[in-house]
Structure formats: structure tokens, C-alpha cells
Motif scaffolding. Sequence first.
Motif, PDB file in Angstrom:
ATOM      1  N   TYR A 203       0.831  -1.207   0.000  1.00 15.92           N
ATOM      2  CA  TYR A 203       0.000   0.000   0.000  1.00 15.92           C
ATOM      3  C   TYR A 203       0.864   1.255   0.000  1.00 15.92           C
ATOM      4  O   TYR A 203       0.520   2.253  -0.658  1.00 15.92           O
ATOM      5  CB  TYR A 203      -0.949  -0.020   1.196  1.00 15.92           C
ATOM      6  N   ALA A 204       1.977   1.208   0.706  1.00 17.91           N
ATOM      7  CA  ALA A 204       2.875   2.359   0.708  1.00 17.91           C
ATOM      8  C   ALA A 204       3.399   2.641  -0.700  1.00 17.91           C
ATOM      9  O   ALA A 204       3.473   3.801  -1.134  1.00 17.91           O
ATOM     10  CB  ALA A 204       4.035   2.118   1.666  1.00 17.91           C
ATOM     11  N   ARG A 205       3.749   1.584  -1.422  1.00 20.13           N
ATOM     12  CA  ARG A 205       4.304   1.758  -2.760  1.00 20.13           C
ATOM     13  C   ARG A 205       3.244   2.220  -3.757  1.00 20.13           C
ATOM     14  O   ARG A 205       3.520   3.065  -4.623  1.00 20.13           O
ATOM     15  CB  ARG A 205       4.933   0.446  -3.235  1.00 20.13           C
ATOM     16  N   VAL A 206       2.022   1.701  -3.655  1.00 18.22           N
ATOM     17  CA  VAL A 206       0.943   2.153  -4.539  1.00 18.22           C
ATOM     18  C   VAL A 206       0.705   3.640  -4.342  1.00 18.22           C
ATOM     19  O   VAL A 206       0.563   4.405  -5.310  1.00 18.22           O
ATOM     20  CB  VAL A 206      -0.345   1.352  -4.282  1.00 18.22           C
ATOM     21  N   ALA A 207       0.658   4.076  -3.076  1.00 21.24           N
ATOM     22  CA  ALA A 207       0.459   5.493  -2.793  1.00 21.24           C
ATOM     23  C   ALA A 207       1.602   6.331  -3.370  1.00 21.24           C
ATOM     24  O   ALA A 207       1.377   7.409  -3.939  1.00 21.24           O
ATOM     25  CB  ALA A 207       0.349   5.716  -1.285  1.00 21.24           C
ATOM     26  N   GLU A 208       2.823   5.837  -3.254  1.00 27.21           N
ATOM     27  CA  GLU A 208       3.989   6.565  -3.768  1.00 27.21           C
ATOM     28  C   GLU A 208       3.936   6.686  -5.285  1.00 27.21           C
ATOM     29  O   GLU A 208       4.292   7.735  -5.850  1.00 27.21           O
ATOM     30  CB  GLU A 208       5.263   5.846  -3.343  1.00 27.21           C
ATOM     31  N   LEU A 209       3.495   5.631  -5.966  1.00 25.25           N
ATOM     32  CA  LEU A 209       3.428   5.645  -7.422  1.00 25.25           C
ATOM     33  C   LEU A 209       2.293   6.527  -7.939  1.00 25.25           C
ATOM     34  O   LEU A 209       2.305   6.932  -9.106  1.00 25.25           O
ATOM     35  CB  LEU A 209       3.254   4.217  -7.957  1.00 25.25           C
ATOM     36  N   GLY A 210       1.306   6.798  -7.107  1.00 24.00           N
ATOM     37  CA  GLY A 210       0.228   7.701  -7.492  1.00 24.00           C
ATOM     38  C   GLY A 210      -0.845   7.093  -8.362  1.00 24.00           C
ATOM     39  O   GLY A 210      -1.638   7.826  -8.974  1.00 24.00           O
ATOM     40  N   VAL A 211      -0.896   5.766  -8.429  1.00 26.65           N
ATOM     41  CA  VAL A 211      -1.952   5.103  -9.200  1.00 26.65           C
ATOM     42  C   VAL A 211      -3.057   4.648  -8.244  1.00 26.65           C
ATOM     43  O   VAL A 211      -2.787   4.338  -7.084  1.00 26.65           O
ATOM     44  CB  VAL A 211      -1.411   3.897  -9.985  1.00 26.65           C
ATOM     45  N   PRO A 212      -4.302   4.605  -8.711  1.00 25.87           N
ATOM     46  CA  PRO A 212      -5.379   4.185  -7.817  1.00 25.87           C
ATOM     47  C   PRO A 212      -5.504   2.667  -7.721  1.00 25.87           C
ATOM     48  O   PRO A 212      -5.082   1.927  -8.624  1.00 25.87           O
ATOM     49  CB  PRO A 212      -6.632   4.780  -8.473  1.00 25.87           C
ATOM     50  N   LEU A 213      -6.070   2.226  -6.608  1.00 26.91           N
ATOM     51  CA  LEU A 213      -6.532   0.853  -6.457  1.00 26.91           C
ATOM     52  C   LEU A 213      -7.978   0.789  -6.944  1.00 26.91           C
ATOM     53  O   LEU A 213      -8.800   1.636  -6.565  1.00 26.91           O
ATOM     54  CB  LEU A 213      -6.475   0.418  -4.994  1.00 26.91           C
ATOM     55  N   ILE A 214      -8.301  -0.203  -7.764  1.00 26.60           N
ATOM     56  CA  ILE A 214      -9.672  -0.399  -8.220  1.00 26.60           C
ATOM     57  C   ILE A 214     -10.271  -1.580  -7.460  1.00 26.60           C
ATOM     58  O   ILE A 214      -9.748  -2.696  -7.504  1.00 26.60           O
ATOM     59  CB  ILE A 214      -9.730  -0.651  -9.730  1.00 26.60           C
ATOM     60  N   ILE A 215     -11.361  -1.320  -6.746  1.00 28.70           N
ATOM     61  CA  ILE A 215     -12.027  -2.348  -5.946  1.00 28.70           C
ATOM     62  C   ILE A 215     -13.322  -2.727  -6.654  1.00 28.70           C
ATOM     63  O   ILE A 215     -14.272  -1.944  -6.700  1.00 28.70           O
ATOM     64  CB  ILE A 215     -12.287  -1.858  -4.518  1.00 28.70           C
TER      65      ILE A 215
ATOM     66  N   LEU B 130      -9.872  -1.595   4.603  1.00 23.20           N
ATOM     67  CA  LEU B 130      -8.789  -0.632   4.394  1.00 23.20           C
ATOM     68  C   LEU B 130      -8.936   0.564   5.330  1.00 23.20           C
ATOM     69  O   LEU B 130      -7.941   1.122   5.805  1.00 23.20           O
ATOM     70  CB  LEU B 130      -8.779  -0.162   2.940  1.00 23.20           C
ATOM     71  N   ILE B 131     -10.182   0.945   5.609  1.00 22.34           N
ATOM     72  CA  ILE B 131     -10.409   2.061   6.530  1.00 22.34           C
ATOM     73  C   ILE B 131     -10.122   1.636   7.961  1.00 22.34           C
ATOM     74  O   ILE B 131      -9.344   2.285   8.684  1.00 22.34           O
ATOM     75  CB  ILE B 131     -11.855   2.582   6.396  1.00 22.34           C
ATOM     76  N   PHE B 132     -10.734   0.546   8.421  1.00 19.12           N
ATOM     77  CA  PHE B 132     -10.603   0.134   9.819  1.00 19.12           C
ATOM     78  C   PHE B 132      -9.175  -0.264  10.171  1.00 19.12           C
ATOM     79  O   PHE B 132      -8.737  -0.086  11.317  1.00 19.12           O
ATOM     80  CB  PHE B 132     -11.538  -1.041  10.118  1.00 19.12           C
ATOM     81  N   ALA B 133      -8.433  -0.793   9.201  1.00 21.69           N
ATOM     82  CA  ALA B 133      -7.041  -1.171   9.452  1.00 21.69           C
ATOM     83  C   ALA B 133      -6.107   0.035   9.489  1.00 21.69           C
ATOM     84  O   ALA B 133      -4.923  -0.112   9.800  1.00 21.69           O
ATOM     85  CB  ALA B 133      -6.566  -2.156   8.390  1.00 21.69           C
ATOM     86  N   GLY B 134      -6.631   1.207   9.151  1.00 24.57           N
ATOM     87  CA  GLY B 134      -5.810   2.411   9.180  1.00 24.57           C
ATOM     88  C   GLY B 134      -5.000   2.652   7.921  1.00 24.57           C
ATOM     89  O   GLY B 134      -4.175   3.570   7.879  1.00 24.57           O
ATOM     90  N   VAL B 135      -5.211   1.842   6.878  1.00 27.73           N
ATOM     91  CA  VAL B 135      -4.450   2.026   5.641  1.00 27.73           C
ATOM     92  C   VAL B 135      -4.709   3.409   5.055  1.00 27.73           C
ATOM     93  O   VAL B 135      -3.772   4.124   4.659  1.00 27.73           O
ATOM     94  CB  VAL B 135      -4.806   0.911   4.627  1.00 27.73           C
ATOM     95  N   MET B 136      -5.973   3.825   5.014  1.00 25.69           N
ATOM     96  CA  MET B 136      -6.283   5.132   4.440  1.00 25.69           C
ATOM     97  C   MET B 136      -5.827   6.278   5.337  1.00 25.69           C
ATOM     98  O   MET B 136      -5.547   7.372   4.860  1.00 25.69           O
ATOM     99  CB  MET B 136      -7.775   5.235   4.147  1.00 25.69           C
ATOM    100  N   GLU B 137      -5.731   6.040   6.624  1.00 23.22           N
ATOM    101  CA  GLU B 137      -5.205   7.049   7.539  1.00 23.22           C
ATOM    102  C   GLU B 137      -3.699   7.216   7.348  1.00 23.22           C
ATOM    103  O   GLU B 137      -3.188   8.340   7.294  1.00 23.22           O
ATOM    104  CB  GLU B 137      -5.523   6.657   8.985  1.00 23.22           C
TER     105      GLU B 137
END
Length: 327
Positions: A163-175, A210-217
Motif C-alpha cells: 500500500y505504501a508503494r501504490v500510494a507513492e506511485l500515485g496510481v489508484p486501487l480499483i475495488i 482498508l479504513i478500519f485497518a488504518g491504511v487510508m489514515e
Amino acid sequence: MRTVDSHFHWFPRSHFEHMAARAEHPRTERVGDGYRYYYNEGRGFLPLPAIWFDLDAGLAASEAATGPDTVVVCTTGVLSGLLDQLPAKDAIDTAYAYNEEIAKAQRTHRDRFFGTAAVPLQDTESALSVLAHAVRDLDLRAVNLPPVTAGDPIDVARLEPFYARVAELGVPLIIHPTDLVFGEMLADYGDALQRTIGRLFDSSVTVLRLIFAGVMERYPDLKIIQTHGGGFLPYQAGRIDKNARQESLPLPPSDYLKRIFVDTVTPQALTVRTALEFYGPDKVIYGTDHPCWSPKAAVGVLEEAGLSDEQHARIRSTNVEAVLNLT
């Protein structure tokens, strides 16, 4: 004005021919001009007729609905996560080959077709390698996220570097919904329960994890696209805030929800209007779910919703170009 269809399905035949050569599940079986894709040790299967493999027909259907300047964004859809049922090395090799085929289509149909990456997640280090190759080398524009990986929930701690790397690359996750979690439980009535509410449970639970685990935080720049108008989440946001009680989160869960982009793949104008009110005018993006839904019907729902010219422009072009870096 260019129209961008953010929710479009097409699959390269080479992947399904490769899966047909497997003796164990998951595997495919040729049926006429299409396939059956068997998963969950053969207990479930997806019928995939020939239309899923005809990119020219898909592009033509999209352009007939919204004009010659239409662009499509291809996702793995309900097949997201099936690679994680393969042995780890097979999954990695298959993902590289799949992503190469998607990138080839992106090059062949330049500025009309954009691809997104399949990244199996059962081995975190390998997933990071596939991710880097897909985004930096192949120029794919998003990453498809399944609800589970190799039996683990998608918020398992070992995926933190991913998740850290996806955020760094600036691409979205598609759910996008799958049948991996609720498929067997809701298989009654000719799969009507699973196809109507089960798949929306699937994507909604994935987002809440993703929210409850704090990933988005921890990664406020992480971009997420949830399909089908956000599933059940915008309609129950108040209940989520009331009952979640996650002391580790400094904000109510609904604050994180409102960071998410949602598409208009919902055959109901009320859902589109609700999404605009809850998420805001810059977070709603156009999608058709082709070939599961008609592009003409998707446009009809937007017209029925009574949107302003500015809302139409944001939904059909501006918002999705921003989140997928298409400008």
C-alpha cells in the motif's frame, strides 16, 4: 469533450488459453468461442462468452453511445484475485504475461484504451516487483485489488509495503466485486443473491477493511476507486460511524469514505444523485461495465439523473482523467 469509461472489461485470449492448459484449479475450459473459468477448487465457475475477448466490438459499442472521442479503461473485474489461487510462482509468471498483453493493447489502441494491472499478493516482495513493472515499465494506470489474498484478508499486516508503494506511485486501487468471499454462501436462486447483493458486500467489506485497518489514515494520498456507486457504503455511512468504534482512527469512517472515487455503474438515477451528494462532484466517474451492461443504458441513467452540464463534464471526463493520470 472526451468521455472516459472507467469500468470496461476485456480479456486477452492468451491468458485463458494459458489457464486452459492447467490440470488443477483455477483453470479454464473452452466452450464454443468463449470459456468457463473454474475457481475455488472447481466449486465455482464464471461463463465468459466471446464478447469478453472482442476489443474492437467493445470499443465500437462505447463510441456508439458517447461519440468517437470515447476512451475506455480496462479492469480485471470479477476475476480480480483469482491469480492468488495459483501457486505463488505460477501466479507471478501469469501476472507478468497478463499485464504485458494489456499493455500491448494499450499501445495498439493508443489514447483509446488504457489498461490496469493484475498483481497477485500472496508474496509481498514479488507483488512489489510486479507492481513496479506494471506501472513504471508498462505504463498501466491502476491496480486491481481483490478482497482476499491466499486466504488472508486484504488488510493483512504484511501488505503494508504494498500500500505504501501504490500510494507513492500515485496510481489508484480499483475495488471491484468478486465471487471469492460470498459466492458459495449466496449461490441460491440461480446466483441471484450473489450477483445482486453478494458482490456489493464483497467490495464494501474490502473498502471498510482498508479504513478500519488504518491504511487510508496512514496513506492519505492513496487513491481508491470503488465500483457500482460505492456499493452499500454511502447509504449506511451514518450507521458505520455510529457502530464502528475504531479508537485507532482519528476521524469518523465516513471521512475516509469521502476520499474514494465511485463510478456510475448503477441502473438507477437515484444512486447517481446520492453518490454526488455523499462523495461530492469531484469523486464520481463514468462507467459502463461493458459487456455486463449497455453503454447506451449507462448514458441513459446519467440523463435521467438530471445533471447539470458541469456535472456531466466532471463525471464523463475531468474526474476520471485526474484520478487515472490520463491528462
